[in-house]
Structures are given as C-alpha cells and as structure tokens.
Design an enzyme around this catalytic site. Sequence first.
Site, PDB file in Angstrom:
ATOM      1  N   GLU A 112      59.467  12.907  48.950  1.00 38.02           N
ATOM      2  CA  GLU A 112      58.018  12.714  48.824  1.00 38.02           C
ATOM      3  C   GLU A 112      57.715  11.491  47.976  1.00 38.02           C
ATOM      4  O   GLU A 112      56.629  10.915  48.066  1.00 38.02           O
ATOM      5  CB  GLU A 112      57.377  13.956  48.212  1.00 38.02           C
ATOM      6  CG  GLU A 112      57.454  15.181  49.091  1.00 38.02           C
ATOM      7  CD  GLU A 112      56.836  16.392  48.426  1.00 38.02           C
ATOM      8  OE1 GLU A 112      55.616  16.601  48.586  1.00 38.02           O
ATOM      9  OE2 GLU A 112      57.585  17.125  47.737  1.00 38.02           O
ATOM     10  N   ASP A 189      49.275  23.126  52.396  1.00 43.03           N
ATOM     11  CA  ASP A 189      48.366  24.085  51.757  1.00 43.03           C
ATOM     12  C   ASP A 189      46.967  23.902  52.340  1.00 43.03           C
ATOM     13  O   ASP A 189      46.240  22.987  51.963  1.00 43.03           O
ATOM     14  CB  ASP A 189      48.358  23.855  50.243  1.00 43.03           C
ATOM     15  CG  ASP A 189      47.642  24.956  49.488  1.00 43.03           C
ATOM     16  OD1 ASP A 189      46.670  25.511  50.039  1.00 43.03           O
ATOM     17  OD2 ASP A 189      48.044  25.270  48.356  1.00 43.03           O
TER      18      ASP A 189
END
Length: 205
Positions: A112, A189
Amino acid sequence: VLDDADLEGYVRALLGVCARFDTHQQGHPELAVWPMTTRLLLSIDRTGGLDKAMETVELAARLRAERASGADKYIVGLDFSGNPTRGTFADYVPAFEAAREAGLKVAAHAAEVDHPADNASILRFRPERLGHALLLSASDVASLRASPIPIELCPTSNLKTLKLRSMRDHPTMGVWLAEGYPVSISTDDSSVFGTSSSKELALVA
C-alpha cells in the site's frame, strides 16, 4: 452491547450475527438467487506487537475448534493489516507460522506504500491472498506472474490511497485484468469509502 467486551466477546458477537444471517437467508428462498457467504478473518494489526498477535492466533485456533458453536464454519484465517507505514511483516512471521500450523489461512495487506523489503517478506511467506498490492517492484510482479497469489483489489480505496484521478492511473489493475491474473474486485470498508459491489465493478468495466 460491546462497550465492555474483550476480544473474544467481540468475535463471539460477530459469530452470532453470521449465524443469524445464515438462518435468515435460509428462510427466504428469494435470496438464493444471489446468496451471500460470510466468513471471518481475525486481524493482526501492524502496531499491536507480536504478543498480541499470538493471542489473536490462539483465539482463532481455539474458536475454530468449537464445532458445537459453529465457529469452525465461520473463522477461516488471519489477516495482516493496519497502518502500512508502521511495523513490518517480518516482525509477525512467528504468529503467521503458528496460524498455518493450526490450519488457518493467511491474508496480508501488501504494497500500500513503497516498502520493498516488507513486500518481499510478505511474498516469501506466500499468503493465500494479498490485499491491494499496489506499489510492486518489477521483481515482485515477476514473482507473482510465475506463481500467482490472488489479489483483492479495491478500486475506490486504491484511488483514495494513491491520490489518483482515475482508474487509468491505477498501477496494477489494468495489467492484472488484461493478463487474466486471479483478482477479486472488492469494496474495502464500505462505511468509510461509501462503496458497493456494483459501484466498484462499474469502475473497472
């Protein structure tokens, strides 16, 4: 209800929700057209330390052995996640080795941020699944091509994380899709990113 729950209490509450959802779905035949399967990965946070990680592995293994409660059906593995600028996968290898010995699968958020040594450590361990895997070196890509590990790509989350203007700028999505590499298009999410399965699929269509 969960204000004073410890980790085990929290996980058991989630297991209860999964079981109730399955019961609800079985009682509504119309949902069988697009059934949903729920499974849990207990998370090991990069900032939590090895002792806490080992506690999480022990809990996952112990609950998964509880056939009477149904936990064995829902708990399938462990996930490595959290702030990608903190900690390294190498710090937690003993915990993930213990997880494998207990028959648990391993997923790891990877690449990431630009952290080649951490990415290399994750790929050497060969988790069953990678999360994101955005900033990969040429050698990382070659390794994955030679021996693929499925990658969960989250278009909206990836755009925000990398501060990209459009999916055309995504560093890996186009390559993986063009090559038929094993990926899933996921929502990350949804409460944070406002995502849905249909929206994410539309972004890569």
